[in-house]
Write an enzyme that holds these catalytic residues in place. Structure first.
Site, mmCIF file in Angstrom:
data_model
loop_
_atom_site.group_PDB
_atom_site.id
_atom_site.type_symbol
_atom_site.label_atom_id
_atom_site.label_comp_id
_atom_site.label_asym_id
_atom_site.label_seq_id
_atom_site.Cartn_x
_atom_site.Cartn_y
_atom_site.Cartn_z
ATOM 1 N N GLY A 10 0.844 -1.126 -0.160
ATOM 2 C CA GLY A 10 0.128 -0.177 0.005
ATOM 3 C C GLY A 10 0.939 1.346 0.035
ATOM 4 N N GLN A 11 0.123 2.444 -0.397
ATOM 5 C CA GLN A 11 0.991 3.699 -0.363
ATOM 6 C C GLN A 11 1.554 3.966 0.990
ATOM 7 O OE1 GLN A 11 -0.580 7.049 -2.965
ATOM 8 N NE2 GLN A 11 -2.735 5.882 -2.413
ATOM 9 N N ASP A 35 -3.846 -11.651 6.859
ATOM 10 C CA ASP A 35 -4.799 -11.141 6.313
ATOM 11 C C ASP A 35 -5.891 -10.661 7.214
ATOM 12 O OD1 ASP A 35 -7.361 -10.759 5.108
ATOM 13 O OD2 ASP A 35 -6.789 -12.291 3.665
ATOM 14 N N ALA A 59 -5.783 -1.436 4.484
ATOM 15 C CA ALA A 59 -7.454 -1.165 4.459
ATOM 16 C C ALA A 59 -7.996 -1.543 2.886
ATOM 17 C CB ALA A 59 -7.645 0.153 4.719
ATOM 18 N N TYR A 60 -9.286 -1.700 2.786
ATOM 19 C CA TYR A 60 -10.041 -1.810 1.699
ATOM 20 C C TYR A 60 -10.248 -0.483 1.206
ATOM 21 C CZ TYR A 60 -13.871 -3.044 -1.518
ATOM 22 O OH TYR A 60 -14.754 -3.123 -2.572
ATOM 23 N N THR A 61 -9.928 -0.177 0.060
ATOM 24 C CA THR A 61 -9.852 1.448 -0.097
ATOM 25 C C THR A 61 -10.499 1.613 -1.600
ATOM 26 O OG1 THR A 61 -7.440 1.134 -1.346
ATOM 27 C CG2 THR A 61 -7.562 1.981 0.997
ATOM 28 N N TYR A 124 -17.635 2.754 1.696
ATOM 29 C CA TYR A 124 -16.231 2.813 2.062
ATOM 30 C C TYR A 124 -16.175 3.774 3.527
ATOM 31 C CZ TYR A 124 -11.596 4.844 2.355
ATOM 32 O OH TYR A 124 -10.120 5.379 2.646
ATOM 33 N N LYS A 128 -15.000 2.855 7.297
ATOM 34 C CA LYS A 128 -13.781 3.497 7.831
ATOM 35 C C LYS A 128 -14.374 3.910 9.117
ATOM 36 C CE LYS A 128 -10.393 3.773 6.590
ATOM 37 N NZ LYS A 128 -8.989 3.061 6.756
ATOM 38 N N TRP A 149 -6.850 12.260 0.074
ATOM 39 C CA TRP A 149 -6.511 12.293 -1.217
ATOM 40 C C TRP A 149 -4.853 12.065 -1.323
ATOM 41 C CZ3 TRP A 149 -8.599 17.248 -4.234
ATOM 42 C CH2 TRP A 149 -10.055 17.347 -3.989
#
Ligand SMILES: NC(=O)C1=CN([C@@H]2O[C@H](COP(=O)(O)OP(=O)(O)OC[C@H]3O[C@@H](n4cnc5c(N)ncnc54)[C@H](OP(=O)(O)O)[C@@H]3O)[C@@H](O)[C@H]2O)C=CC1
Ligand SMILES: Cc1cn([C@H]2C[C@H](O)[C@@H](COP(=O)(O)OP(=O)(O)O[C@H]3O[C@@H](C)C(=O)[C@@H](O)[C@H]3O)O2)c(=O)[nH]c1=O
Ligand SMILES: [Mg+2]
Length: 298
Positions: A10-11, A35, A59-61, A124, A128, A149
């Site tokens: 992930g980022q 997981d 996360a699920y994004t 989403y 969250k 963002w």
């Protein structure tokens, strides 16, 4: 210090790995071994890692896809986040958790403060928000960082999407009625390290715990962000497109998004001493890196 991080590709996870100072060892807890849908695997991996703190960066994004995968989004963003926090509590360590501007409905006309009423417009955001509650319930020793963002040289993000589209298109239609603050994942990583150090240094300081807003300085709309991306890209000899400013009503998506995504970051600055740089200052190096990576691949 040993810092466990959920997710690897992930980022934010990759940014934490890249930016870790010499005294911080990152231990990635990631799929397939760990997981977030498997609370027991999370707890066992965390116990084995013996970290001083954990960052839940996984996360699920997928904002639009979440509208048809609500159960999966909640399993990862709510139950999974709660499992990370509870495992941290059992180990007696703090958890830093990432959340989002999409917990708000965007109807306020000023930047959102931490205590403003939430009201997610989509699955989403709802997952969250439920995750924030699960983290707080699972471990009182927590900092929930709402960012927005997120862009970076890694993974899927708006900057990469714009550069890809500009290779084949002269003009792109981009919404100009959603405002927010682009946040560079490498800057977020630096901010996270400071927050973790503060939590460990002052274990009894309630002012360092709770919810905080952490976004890049400055704000824009998605069209303005696209224009800035293309200005940087053109400067560096990369692809650029004209930006046609359109209304959200002319860009149908599965999920609704807040018109005002701006977050007030004063609390984070006052209590943690963290201020992220202006997004305009961080963007050029991100664009340069993405362009360099494309040249290697082409
Ligand atoms: N992207 C954005 O614009 C924003 C993000 N945020 C929040 O910031 C945090 C980090 O986001 P970002 O880095 O952009 O996210 P990414 O989408 O880049 O990465 C999320 C990572 O989560 C991991 N993951 C997904 N499902 C599971 C699972 N079931 N078990 C374990 N790992 C899983 C994956 O890691 P791997 O590939 O290693 O398996 C994936 O790469 C998230 O909490 C997100 O909600 C907040 C605001 C804006
Ligand atoms: C590709 C494209 C997007 N858009 C619009 C759609 C959307 O409103 C906006 C941004 O598109 P994205 O798909 O990148 O946006 P999105 O995936 O909603 O980004 C969000 O991700 C989640 C994870 C978050 O937590 C948020 O903070 C936010 O970063 O731009 C256009 O108007 N034209 C286009 O050509
Ligand atoms: Mg997206």
């Amino acid at each position: 210090m040993r810092l466990a991080v959920t997710g690897r590709h992930g980022q934010v996870a990759r940014s934490l790995l890249e930016r870790a100072p010499a005294d911080i060892d990152i231990v990635p807890l990631a799929r397939p071994e760990v997981d977030l849908q498997q609370p027991r695997a999370v707890a066992e991996a965390m116990a084995a890692a013996r970290p001083d703190a954990v960052v839940n960066a996984a996360a699920y994004t997928a904002v639009d896809l979440a509208e048809t995968e609500a159960e999966l989004a909640h399993r990862i963003n709510e139950a999974g986040a709660g499992a990370v926090a509870a495992a941290a509590a059992r180990l007696g360590i703090p958890v830093v958790h990432l959340s989002t501007d999409y917990v708000f409905d965007g109807s306020l006309s000023r930047p959102y403060r931490e205590d403003d009423e939430t009201g997610p417009l989509g699955v989403y955001g709802a997952s969250k928000l439920a995750g924030e509650r699960a983290v707080a319930a699972g471990n009182p020793d927590h900092a929930i960082l709402r960012t927005a963002w997120v862009y970076s040289p890694f993974g899927k993000n708006f900057v990469r999407t714009m550069l890809t589209l500009a290779e084949t298109r002269d003009e792109l239609s981009i919404v100009c009625d959603q405002r927010g603050a682009p946040s560079y994942a490498l800057d977020i990583a630096d901010g996270i390290f400071t927050v973790v150090r503060n939590l460990l240094a002052r274990p009894d300081d309630a002012a360092l715990r709770g919810v905080f807003h952490m976004t890049g300085r400055g704000d824009t709309d998605w069209a303005g962000f696209a224009e800035a991306i293309f200005a940087c890209s053109a400067d560096a000899g990369g692809p650029a497109a004209r930006v046609k400013r359109i209304a959200t009503s002319d860009y149908p998506t599965a999920a609704r998004r807040p018109a005002n995504s701006r977050l007030d970051t004063a609390r984070l600055a006052a209590r943690h001493g963290v201020r992220l740089p202006d997004w305009r200052d961080s963007l050029p190096s991100c664009v340069d890196r993405l362009l360099a990576a494309r040249r290697v691949h082409h």
